[in-house]
Design a protein around this motif. Structure first.
Motif, mmCIF file in Angstrom:
data_model
loop_
_atom_site.group_PDB
_atom_site.id
_atom_site.type_symbol
_atom_site.label_atom_id
_atom_site.label_comp_id
_atom_site.label_asym_id
_atom_site.label_seq_id
_atom_site.Cartn_x
_atom_site.Cartn_y
_atom_site.Cartn_z
ATOM 1 N N ARG A 55 -23.844 9.339 -38.111
ATOM 2 C CA ARG A 55 -22.573 8.677 -37.794
ATOM 3 C C ARG A 55 -22.119 8.946 -36.372
ATOM 4 O O ARG A 55 -21.632 8.048 -35.692
ATOM 5 C CB ARG A 55 -21.507 9.124 -38.798
ATOM 6 N N PHE A 98 -26.250 13.218 -42.272
ATOM 7 C CA PHE A 98 -25.206 12.196 -42.327
ATOM 8 C C PHE A 98 -24.233 12.333 -41.156
ATOM 9 O O PHE A 98 -23.757 11.332 -40.611
ATOM 10 C CB PHE A 98 -24.481 12.276 -43.670
ATOM 11 N N ASP A 109 -33.925 6.440 -44.521
ATOM 12 C CA ASP A 109 -32.605 7.057 -44.768
ATOM 13 C C ASP A 109 -31.631 5.978 -45.250
ATOM 14 O O ASP A 109 -31.218 5.119 -44.478
ATOM 15 C CB ASP A 109 -32.087 7.709 -43.485
ATOM 16 N N ASN A 113 -28.580 6.036 -45.802
ATOM 17 C CA ASN A 113 -27.244 6.052 -45.184
ATOM 18 C C ASN A 113 -27.084 4.996 -44.105
ATOM 19 O O ASN A 113 -25.978 4.564 -43.801
ATOM 20 C CB ASN A 113 -26.959 7.437 -44.575
#
Lengths: 299, 288
Positions: free
Chosen positions: A209, A205, A270, A272
């Protein structure tokens, strides 16, 4: 292949790899950005790190609020929601109370990786921008972050954190959210929510980002030229990662990558990414890095 | 330090430290927890305005306004008891350690480090925010005023990349790379007019914030502080004069107190508004 300490488990080795790769991604892409785009590239890179710091600060603040934690310097440094743990970072703490946290980081694997891969000055940018953005966003824009020495400067021996949050700077509502003595009905915090996450989940994560904001700001600030540089950087990164992995593992397979690299090779798997969809960031990572790396490693 | 010529400058600095400690203590006593907000905001405003003025002054002198030009200024005041070790003095980076600080010493002797820390924590950030319009980053990770450290460590960063392209050339000389710091060099900076400005402006900032947050109660806190200050500073001056076997007369006060009291010089109106000046005269000067 580097030497493994005798007390290391398989999970510890994986955690080190994951952290190194997360760190390396920033260093290699950052070096390419500064090399090709100069000061304008640096402007985008610094903004990317600030956005990344703000993203993390906001999420951690939200997690703490939901758990009933007060938003202060004690919570920021002690109540989970931070980086996945790793054995290579050593620090010393002088004080950690709601209004002030003072500590020194004595060893930092991130600084070592950036130095080893000739992107020490890129790491400097990370240290300079990230912490201010993170702690300030976390604390409603009211923290005073002091990081006067960092291991990403030649000749310094530790990172020196002195981060403050003073009630005098807060509104009445903020005071109640930050300090128990200003809250008429303070709740008991539910710290069970902050179980240590796996290194894979944590670094994936973080990587997503940090990369995402680099991809987005490059294109936002520099358009097609920024995108081209990003692609060049991802190609270079694929080569560097290939060499790193070959040093560590003779026959890497998909399972090895799943446990040791902080990005899924099939990025569509994923979840995310659902929240981070601008600038074709995911697609570029897929085609210009993941697919290339798999090909280079013959997976 | 402590030489014939330096002692008056040290005394003037102690008067400034005394002003902050005395008024700050009274504000805390009268206003309780709100008092800390008053003091911190006062220092923030004081720092920001000083930083902005410093930048404008350099601009008017036709100079750039990077960190290097700031460090090169000579018309300031620096108590000779400061021991400062510059580590890096470049356009983008200003690093220094302070190994001895007369302000910290003053506060520690009088159990005033709580008030003193408010100044240290706020001023550095505020000044550079004003000097760079919020674009620089100020760090003060070690603080002599605090319980753990044996030095202050300042690191200021000011990056061209954080400015818009059209402003970069105005601030930075982008043709040259930053120069290494000079060897540590103790300069005697004794522009007492600068210290006078700090003294009166700090008083004004405390007054304004006390009034803004506390109304009449805030102003009364300042007034009480000024009365205590008058007594303290009068005794200090007498003690200093006695230590040097000199009369504590107008000439001695002129050399050892940071504000020119000669009415003909009329310094108050340059820095204070009418109400601030009146309060100062009624509660400090009359008793002093």
């Amino acid at each position: 292949m580097r030497q493994i300490p005798p007390d290391y488990t398989k999970e510890d080795i994986e955690a080190d790899h994951l952290q190194d790769q997360y760190t390396l991604m920033f260093g290699i892409l950052g070096r390419r950005i500064l090399g090709e785009l100069g000061t304008d590239g640096e402007q985008a890179l610094r903004e990317a790190v600030r956005r990344y710091g703000a993203d993390r600060g906001l999420r951690d603040r939200q997690k703490h609020l939901e758990a009933g934690c007060k938003i202060n310097m004690y919570s920021a440094f002690n109540c989970g929601a931070g980086l996945p743990g790793n054995k290579r970072t050593h620090s010393i703490r002088f004080q950690s109370v709601p209004e002030v946290h003072t500590s020194q980081v004595l060893t930092c694997p991130m600084a070592e990786i950036w130095d080893r891969y000739d992107c020490f000055d890129i790491g400097r940018i990370y240290c300079e921008e990230f912490h201010f953005a993170y702690y300030n966003t976390y604390a409603f824009g009211k923290a005073k972050v002091n990081l006067a020495t960092t291991l990403t400067e030649r000749g310094t021996e530790y990172c020196s954190f002195h981060v403050l949050l003073n009630p005098a700077d807060l509104s009445e509502e903020e005071k109640a959210r930050c300090f128990e003595e200003y809250d008429e009905k303070p709740e008991e915090a539910d710290l069970s929510q902050f179980q240590r996450i796996s290194a894979q989940e944590g670094y994936r994560f973080l990587y997503l980002r940090l990369y995402y904001y680099m991809a987005v700001t490059l294109q936002e600030y520099l358009g097609e030229q920024g995108k081209e540089t990003l692609i060049h950087g991802l190609h270079e990164l694929a080569g560097v990662v290939r060499d790193y992995i070959r040093e560590e593992e003779q026959t890497p397979d998909l399972c090895y990558l799943e446990n040791n690299y902080p990005a899924k090779m099939d990025t569509s798997q994923d979840p995310n990414w659902m929240v981070y969809q601008e600038g074709s960031a995911r697609e570029l990572l897929q085609t210009e890095f993941c697919d290339r790396l798999m090909k280079e490693l013959q997976i | 330090m402590y030489s014939y010529s330096e002692i008056p400058f040290q005394n003037q600095q102690d008067c400034l430290s005394s002003l902050f400690l005395t008024l700050g203590s009274q504000i805390m006593k009268v206003m309780g927890r709100k008092g800390e907000t008053v003091i911190r905001k006062a220092v923030q405003k004081f720092g920001v305005s000083l930083g902005e003025e410093t930048r404008e002054k350099l601009k008017q002198e036709g100079k750039r306004q990077s960190l290097k030009e700031l460090a090169e200024q000579k018309d300031l005041f620096l108590d000779p008891r400061f021991r400062i070790m510059p580590i890096r003095t470049r356009q983008q980076e200003l690093w220094a350690e302070v190994h001895t600080c007369p302000i910290a010493d003053y506060m520690k002797e009088r159990e005033g480090t709580g008030i003193g820390l408010m100044f240290c924590e706020e001023f550095c950030h505020a000044f550079f925010k004003g000097y760079t319009d919020g674009k620089a980053q100020a760090n003060l990770s070690k603080v002599l005023m605090g319980p753990f450290d044996n030095h202050c460590r300042f690191s200021i960063y000011y990056r061209p990349a954080n400015l818009e392209a059209d402003k970069r050339e105005q601030v930075f000389d982008q043709e040259t790379t930053g120069e290494e710091a000079d060897l540590p060099d103790r300069k005697l900076l004794h522009n007492t007019k600068w210290l006078q400005k700090l003294y009166l402006r700090l008083y004004a900032s405390l007054y304004e914030e006390a009034e803004a947050l506390g109304g009449k109660e805030g102003i009364c806190a300042i007034a009480l502080g000024l009365r205590t200050l008058a007594e303290t500073q009068r005794k200090d001056l007498e003690k200093w004069a006695s230590a040097r076997r000199m009369p504590c007369d107008a000439a001695f006060i002129e050399d050892n107190y940071p504000v020119q009291l000669d009415e003909e010089k009329n310094v108050f109106s340059s820095y204070l508004n009418k109400e601030e000046e009146t309060l100062f005269r009624e509660n400090f000067l009359k008793r002093f």
